[in-house]
Design an enzyme around this catalytic site. Structure first.
Site, PDB file in Angstrom:
ATOM      1  N   MET A 164      -3.652  -6.792  -7.276  1.00  0.00           N
ATOM      2  CA  MET A 164      -2.982  -7.852  -8.017  1.00  0.00           C
ATOM      3  C   MET A 164      -3.900  -8.764  -8.832  1.00  0.00           C
ATOM      4  O   MET A 164      -3.445  -9.753  -9.385  1.00  0.00           O
ATOM      5  CB  MET A 164      -2.125  -8.704  -7.061  1.00  0.00           C
ATOM      6  CG  MET A 164      -1.043  -7.905  -6.350  1.00  0.00           C
ATOM      7  SD  MET A 164       0.004  -6.930  -7.474  1.00  0.00           S
ATOM      8  CE  MET A 164       1.018  -8.244  -8.144  1.00  0.00           C
TER       9      MET A 164
ATOM     10  N   HIS B  31       1.726   0.853 -13.287  1.00  0.00           N
ATOM     11  CA  HIS B  31       2.495  -0.354 -13.595  1.00  0.00           C
ATOM     12  C   HIS B  31       3.979   0.011 -13.602  1.00  0.00           C
ATOM     13  O   HIS B  31       4.359   1.022 -14.191  1.00  0.00           O
ATOM     14  CB  HIS B  31       2.065  -0.904 -14.960  1.00  0.00           C
ATOM     15  CG  HIS B  31       2.730  -2.205 -15.274  1.00  0.00           C
ATOM     16  ND1 HIS B  31       2.346  -3.395 -14.700  1.00  0.00           N
ATOM     17  CD2 HIS B  31       3.781  -2.495 -16.071  1.00  0.00           C
ATOM     18  CE1 HIS B  31       3.128  -4.360 -15.142  1.00  0.00           C
ATOM     19  NE2 HIS B  31       4.015  -3.845 -15.978  1.00  0.00           N
TER      20      HIS B  31
ATOM     21  N   GLY C 281       0.775  -1.240   0.000  1.00  0.00           N
ATOM     22  CA  GLY C 281       0.000   0.000   0.000  1.00  0.00           C
ATOM     23  C   GLY C 281       0.800   1.281   0.000  1.00  0.00           C
ATOM     24  O   GLY C 281       0.286   2.338   0.408  1.00  0.00           O
ATOM     25  N   SER C 282       2.041   1.248  -0.515  1.00  0.00           N
ATOM     26  CA  SER C 282       2.803   2.508  -0.515  1.00  0.00           C
ATOM     27  C   SER C 282       2.218   3.519  -1.505  1.00  0.00           C
ATOM     28  O   SER C 282       2.238   4.727  -1.246  1.00  0.00           O
ATOM     29  CB  SER C 282       4.294   2.268  -0.772  1.00  0.00           C
ATOM     30  OG  SER C 282       4.527   1.930  -2.108  1.00  0.00           O
TER      31      SER C 282
ATOM     32  N   ASN D 134      -4.624   2.615 -13.373  1.00  0.00           N
ATOM     33  CA  ASN D 134      -3.657   1.697 -12.752  1.00  0.00           C
ATOM     34  C   ASN D 134      -2.254   2.284 -12.862  1.00  0.00           C
ATOM     35  O   ASN D 134      -1.986   3.108 -13.743  1.00  0.00           O
ATOM     36  CB  ASN D 134      -3.697   0.351 -13.481  1.00  0.00           C
ATOM     37  CG  ASN D 134      -2.770  -0.683 -12.863  1.00  0.00           C
ATOM     38  OD1 ASN D 134      -2.644  -0.767 -11.639  1.00  0.00           O
ATOM     39  ND2 ASN D 134      -2.103  -1.472 -13.698  1.00  0.00           N
TER      40      ASN D 134
HETATM   41  C1  GRF Z   1       3.912  -1.202  -7.289  1.00  0.00           C
HETATM   42  O1  GRF Z   1       5.180  -1.457  -7.827  1.00  0.00           O
HETATM   43  C2  GRF Z   1       2.909  -1.016  -8.400  1.00  0.00           C
HETATM   44  O2  GRF Z   1       3.425  -0.381  -9.514  1.00  0.00           O
HETATM   45  C3  GRF Z   1       2.567  -2.440  -8.742  1.00  0.00           C
HETATM   46  O3  GRF Z   1       2.547  -3.132  -7.505  1.00  0.00           O
HETATM   47  C4  GRF Z   1       3.374  -2.439  -6.577  1.00  0.00           C
HETATM   48  C5  GRF Z   1       2.512  -2.088  -5.412  1.00  0.00           C
HETATM   49  O4  GRF Z   1       3.216  -1.484  -4.370  1.00  0.00           O
HETATM   50  N1  GRF Z   1       1.348  -2.513  -9.507  1.00  0.00           N
HETATM   51  P1  GRF Z   1       2.429  -0.783  -3.179  1.00  0.00           P
HETATM   52  O5  GRF Z   1       1.470  -1.837  -2.608  1.00  0.00           O
HETATM   53  O6  GRF Z   1       1.697   0.404  -3.723  1.00  0.00           O
HETATM   54  O7  GRF Z   1       3.484  -0.420  -2.186  1.00  0.00           O
END
Ligand code: GRF
Length: 199
Positions: A99, A118, A15-16, A116
């Site tokens: 995911m 990516h 969740g960053s 989204n």
């Molecule tokens: C990030 O690298 C995002 O681009 C990808 O999954 C990761 C999620 O990281 N889709 P976070 O949960 O937001 O920290």
């Protein structure tokens, strides 16, 4: 100022990106927007704790509960996700490390409302392990892409991209670490851009 735009985030893990967006809204960097809820498909996702500590409502639709002896019951899971999402009346849905691939009904219910991020320069390195794919490609540059969500995996129109170098000796971990702050910044900038264009 008018009515604030209702933003819903979907996440599955750490969740960053969720935190970066929530904090930007808190600091009023995103004009006229509020986060209505975080939707998670894992009940143990750290993102849920981050939402609670920010007093943001959470909805868990635990994808593990939709496992049957015939595999994942995607239709029932998606029906619940759709019902929950419609109830939240979002102006935008932001996928932040969510995911699972969204099915047709979700995508059709929210045309040009789902975004989204990516961790690659799409159309390069779609799908899982984008950083590893970038390392193995021998490219000297990668980056991140914020894009509209369509039914195709990581295929929708790009809103914003940012580049990041791949350095000699990089591992998946070092490259991911370098990319992450760029993801946060790019996601915030992309949402600001979209909000400005939203009527
Ligand atoms: C990030 O690298 C995002 O681009 C990808 O999954 C990761 C999620 O990281 N889709 P976070 O949960 O937001 O920290």
């Amino acid at each position: 100022m008018g009515v604030k735009k209702r933003i819903v985030l979907f996440a599955s893990g750490r969740g960053s990106n969720f935190c970066a967006l929530a904090d930007a809204i808190q600091k009023k960097q995103l004009p006229n927007a509020e986060i209505i809820a975080l939707v998670c498909n894992r009940k143990d996702a750290p993102a849920l704790l981050e939402a609670s500590s920010r007093n943001i409502a959470t909805h868990v639709i635990n994808s593990k509960d939709y496992r049957t002896d015939k595999g994942f019951d995607r239709d029932s899971y998606e029906a619940k996700l759709l019902e929950t999402s419609l109830g939240l009346k979002p102006d935008l849905i932001l996928l932040a490390g969510y995911m699972l691939v969204l099915g047709r009904k979700m995508v059709e219910a929210f045309p040009r409302k789902i975004i989204n991020i990516h961790p690659s320069l799409l159309p390069k390195f779609r799908g899982l392990h984008a950083q590893r794919q970038a390392l193995e490609s021998g490219d000297s540059m990668t980056g991140c892409t914020v894009h509209w969500v369509t039914e195709g995996l990581d295929e929708g129109e790009t809103i914003l991209q940012a580049q990041c170098p791949i350095l000699p000796g990089d591992t998946v971990e070092t490259l991911s670490q370098r990319l992450l702050p760029l993801e946060h910044k790019t996601y915030i900038e992309a949402v600001i851009k979209v909000l400005k264009e939203l009527k």
